[in-house]
Design a protein around this motif. Structure first.
Motif, short mmCIF file in Angstrom:
data_model
loop_
_atom_site.label_atom_id
_atom_site.label_comp_id
_atom_site.label_asym_id
_atom_site.label_seq_id
_atom_site.Cartn_x
_atom_site.Cartn_y
_atom_site.Cartn_z
N ILE A 59 5.97 7.08 -6.07
CA ILE A 59 6.32 6.34 -5.11
C ILE A 59 7.23 7.20 -4.04
O ILE A 59 7.49 8.34 -4.56
N THR A 60 7.31 7.09 -2.97
CA THR A 60 8.12 7.76 -1.77
C THR A 60 9.13 7.02 -1.17
O THR A 60 9.21 5.88 -1.25
N VAL A 91 23.69 -5.63 1.64
CA VAL A 91 22.75 -6.03 0.89
C VAL A 91 22.24 -4.72 -0.07
O VAL A 91 22.18 -3.56 0.69
N CYS A 92 22.28 -4.89 -1.20
CA CYS A 92 21.74 -3.69 -1.95
C CYS A 92 20.77 -3.79 -2.90
O CYS A 92 20.90 -4.55 -4.17
N PRO A 93 19.62 -3.21 -2.71
CA PRO A 93 18.29 -3.50 -3.54
C PRO A 93 18.32 -2.35 -4.67
O PRO A 93 18.69 -1.40 -4.17
N ASN A 94 17.85 -2.73 -5.91
CA ASN A 94 17.40 -1.71 -6.65
C ASN A 94 16.02 -1.51 -6.31
O ASN A 94 15.42 -2.35 -5.89
N ASN A 95 15.70 -0.08 -6.16
CA ASN A 95 14.34 0.26 -5.75
C ASN A 95 13.27 0.16 -6.50
O ASN A 95 13.67 0.21 -7.81
N ILE A 96 12.04 -0.06 -6.07
CA ILE A 96 11.05 0.02 -6.63
C ILE A 96 10.65 1.43 -7.72
O ILE A 96 10.98 2.48 -7.15
N GLY A 97 10.32 1.16 -8.93
CA GLY A 97 10.38 2.38 -9.74
C GLY A 97 11.52 2.26 -10.54
O GLY A 97 11.47 3.15 -11.71
N GLY A 98 12.50 1.70 -10.13
CA GLY A 98 13.84 1.72 -10.88
C GLY A 98 13.79 0.97 -12.47
O GLY A 98 12.54 0.66 -12.61
N CYS A 99 14.86 0.91 -12.97
CA CYS A 99 14.87 0.62 -14.27
C CYS A 99 16.16 -0.67 -14.75
O CYS A 99 16.53 -0.80 -15.78
N HIS A 100 16.26 -1.47 -13.34
CA HIS A 100 17.44 -2.08 -13.45
C HIS A 100 17.20 -3.40 -13.02
O HIS A 100 17.83 -3.96 -12.14
N THR A 150 11.24 6.35 -15.27
CA THR A 150 12.02 6.03 -13.81
C THR A 150 12.67 7.38 -13.37
O THR A 150 12.60 7.87 -12.17
N TYR A 151 13.16 7.97 -14.28
CA TYR A 151 13.97 9.53 -13.85
C TYR A 151 12.89 10.34 -13.30
O TYR A 151 13.27 10.97 -12.23
N LEU A 152 11.71 10.30 -14.03
CA LEU A 152 10.53 11.35 -13.47
C LEU A 152 10.06 10.78 -12.09
O LEU A 152 9.96 11.87 -11.20
N LEU A 153 10.19 9.71 -12.01
CA LEU A 153 9.89 9.18 -10.47
C LEU A 153 10.63 9.70 -9.58
O LEU A 153 10.14 10.12 -8.46
N MET A 154 12.03 9.23 -9.87
CA MET A 154 12.88 9.46 -8.68
C MET A 154 13.17 11.06 -8.40
O MET A 154 13.19 11.37 -7.10
N THR A 155 13.10 12.02 -9.38
CA THR A 155 13.11 13.48 -9.11
C THR A 155 11.89 13.69 -8.37
O THR A 155 12.06 14.51 -7.07
N LYS A 156 10.76 13.24 -8.43
CA LYS A 156 9.64 13.47 -7.68
C LYS A 156 9.61 12.73 -6.41
O LYS A 156 9.44 13.53 -5.54
N LEU A 157 10.29 11.86 -6.28
CA LEU A 157 10.38 11.07 -5.06
C LEU A 157 11.31 12.30 -4.02
O LEU A 157 11.15 12.17 -2.92
N LEU A 158 12.35 12.57 -4.70
CA LEU A 158 13.40 13.54 -3.96
C LEU A 158 12.59 14.73 -3.46
O LEU A 158 12.80 15.14 -2.43
N ASP A 159 11.74 15.30 -4.50
CA ASP A 159 11.09 16.65 -4.42
C ASP A 159 10.28 16.39 -2.99
O ASP A 159 10.00 17.29 -2.29
N TYR A 160 9.46 15.13 -2.80
CA TYR A 160 8.41 14.87 -1.94
C TYR A 160 9.19 14.58 -0.27
O TYR A 160 8.38 14.71 0.41
N TYR A 161 10.22 13.96 -0.44
CA TYR A 161 10.78 13.68 0.99
C TYR A 161 11.05 14.94 1.75
O TYR A 161 11.24 15.93 1.63
N ASP A 162 10.15 14.72 2.86
CA ASP A 162 9.95 15.79 3.99
C ASP A 162 9.80 15.06 5.33
O ASP A 162 8.19 15.16 5.49
N LEU A 197 0.92 -1.05 0.11
CA LEU A 197 0.03 -0.12 -0.01
C LEU A 197 1.05 1.26 0.03
O LEU A 197 1.85 1.37 0.94
N LEU A 198 0.85 2.09 -1.16
CA LEU A 198 1.67 3.08 -1.43
C LEU A 198 1.16 4.55 -0.54
O LEU A 198 -0.08 4.45 -0.10
N GLU A 199 2.12 5.34 -0.48
CA GLU A 199 1.99 6.49 0.40
C GLU A 199 0.83 7.40 -0.62
O GLU A 199 -0.02 8.27 -0.09
N CYS A 200 0.72 7.10 -1.81
CA CYS A 200 -0.26 7.86 -2.70
C CYS A 200 -1.47 7.42 -2.44
O CYS A 200 -2.39 7.69 -3.04
N GLY A 201 -1.61 6.06 -1.88
CA GLY A 201 -2.93 5.62 -1.63
C GLY A 201 -3.29 4.36 -2.72
O GLY A 201 -4.40 3.72 -2.30
#
Lengths: 370, 370
Positions: free
Chosen positions: A124-125, A92-101, A277-289, A20-24
């Motif tokens: 995503i957040t 342990v290093c995961p590629n995060n959700i929303g990634g492209c790898h 993915t690039y769009l999502l990652m930048t948005k996720l950065l913007d949202y972090y607070d 269940l994501l933060e966006c609902g």
């Protein structure tokens, strides 16, 4: 050159639960691609989570086929007898959700519809990432991380782990990060997004079914980003005003070395990264607070934290300057948390966190302990 | 609101001579559009040249039709009893060659071919500009400027006047400038150029004969530029992390106020500026390096100077920081030139030179004298 962890293999973990994501929205059938280095000890007390940044991935150390290949992005710091010592720790290093790898992201096929997620992939957040990483920890039988470590956006994840799962993390190294983006940070991200979105080949994000993709926009986005990763000083040392052909050509082909470098960085990136993915990652950065739900009070946001936290900044980092790190430190101290702070002299700008500078390595080694 | 110079009219000057450019080409039939404010005195000793920056033009003060119109770009500083006092001085501001506001530039029709210059317009330099401005001075019977004044790229022109025509200029105010661009400065310009050039509507610069022009690229170029004109502090004060609709919308429409602002700035600019001109202006900035022919020795480059020079910088300017101004000052002092330096506390970043801050106004007023 110090020893690397050697040949590594990526693994895939299917999350047993929907998220269940933060966006609902709810994301189903999630897969996380990840790598591990070193051995988990019998009481699973030596596990370290590596959190990647904006354009990073799960390949943090070692190589896939042979040692002449490009090494993992943090190979300078992760390996036998390195700052994050794989003789001692299970890393342990995961590629995060929303990634492209490899992990589930916009360029994955939604098993339910058999179509690419593309622009329909939910926003995503950092919190969503930490929640997915917690499921990975469960899967690996890690009840409590010895530490979570990350630079830039990775540092934000490490910090969020401390806030969200205070009993599941002992230490966190929050490197070259900020408690939230400044208006200028958001502005740079917005230029990157607009470069992608206004590229005619973006096709409202549905380019994966087409023969074209917004490489031009992605290339520009990366060029802008790259300037913010390097310091003015690093650029001066690296390129100065050196002319590629030794003289001005009074035209618009590459003239200065720095132009050639930027174009190359943009070209390589646009061939290997997904624009959605690039769009999502930048948005996720913007949202972090983290203070957002505490009326901007970072001290309150940090109240749940139990982990020992080391905050590290770099003198020439102007993307997330030492002042931004100090905001985190001051709030942690005001919340009476076990906090260490170190500012490292380095000319590499924001990218400094990728280099094994001596004091930086010593500090991390000592902080992680045995 | 202080008084403006009132209604102004633009004038056109046809250069009597062809201009041999630094690139080796000759430009013919050049027209300069310019404005003047105040009256030239009998011995022509009160003339001040205003040099505009990257996207500036000849409309520096007053208005065209009525006072509700947008005023000239430096109206805060030029006018009766203002820093550049039109009761005392005869102020001249030309649109430079290569511009897109009346003077001969890429969007002009070449009288010889009856076609737009477009991408065939030669790459011009600061030196070329100063040479064309000297012909304008001749036309206005100004043998010696009381002063040349400019901010940013305008400051470079003022400095170049002192070097090239030591007997034709008494004073120069070099504001928010640098002796040459840094690799980071060039990198930002290169991103702007790439945004324009890779816009499919750019059509190798021949868009003037087409129905489309590279507005998308020009918009991005301006957005990037705009970030560098403002300080992080100014952006924080102006926008913070304010959300346009008060809450996150988990999408890619405008969310933060700063995004809205940037998009607006980009939109307005892309409707009113010519892309080929923007390319030329950024290239001209990249090329500026008075020490180039002196093996990088700025002191030697300044040897011919006779004018009294005031260098002004602004604390929050990170595009051309106070350190860059000090490079000019130190070289001038080493060359034993009459030099004054002032750093103004201001939060407006590079754009500070446009605002009538008290100390800045007083310093300019005193420097210009009677």
């Amino acid at each position: 050159m110090t020893e690397s962890v050697g040949k590594v293999t990526e693994q895939i973990f299917k999350l047993p639960s929907d998220l269940l994501l933060e966006c609902g929205k709810t994301l189903k059938n999630i897969e996380l691609t990840y790598e591990t280095y070193g051995e988990l000890n019998s009481d699973a007390s030596n596990a370290i989570l590596i959190c990647h940044a904006l354009s990073g991935n799960h390949h943090a150390a070692g190589y896939y086929k042979d040692e002449n290949e490009r090494l993992g992005w943090w190979d300078a710091l992760i390996g036998p007898s390195k700052a994050i010592d794989t003789n001692k720790f299970f890393v342990v290093c995961p590629n995060n959700i929303g990634g492209c790898h490899g992990s589930t992201g916009p360029s994955s096929v939604d098993p339910e519809t058999q179509r690419y997620y593309g622009p329909d992939f939910p926003v995503i957040t950092v919190k969503d990432w930490v929640n997915s990483q917690a499921q990975l920890a469960d899967h690996l039988n890690i009840k409590c991380w010895h530490a979570a470590i990350g630079g830039s956006l990775g540092g934000m994840q490490a910090l969020e782990w401390c806030r969200l799962f205070p009993d599941r993390i002992s230490k966190a190294a929050v490197i070259a990060a900020a408690p939230k983006l400044s208006a200028q940070n958001i502005a740079f991200n917005e230029v990157a997004r607009q470069a992608i979105i206004t590229d005619p080949d973006f096709q409202e994000g549905k380019y994966l079914d087409s023969e074209k993709s917004p490489k031009t926009g992605l290339r520009l986005a990366r060029m802008v980003g790259h300037i913010t990763y390097l310091s003015d000083e690093a650029m001066r040392d690296k390129f100065g005003r050196e002319l590629k052909e030794g003289k001005l050509n009074f035209g618009f082909d590459v003239e200065f070395e720095v132009e050639s470098y930027l174009r190359h960085q943009g070209d390589v990136f646009s061939e290997s990264f997904d624009a959605n993915t690039y769009l999502l990652m930048t948005k996720l950065l913007d949202y972090y607070d983290p203070a957002e739900n505490y009326k901007g009070d970072l001290v309150k946001a940090f109240e749940t934290i139990k982990a020992k936290i080391m905050v590290i900044s770099f003198s020439s980092d102007w993307r997330f300057s030492p002042e931004r790190s100090k905001e985190i430190v001051n709030a942690l101290l005001a919340a009476e948390k076990d906090t260490t702070y170190l500012e490292i002299e380095s000319s590499h700008g924001h990218d400094s966190f990728l280099f094994a500078e001596d004091r930086y390595v010593s500090a991390l080694t000592a902080f992680l302990g045995n």
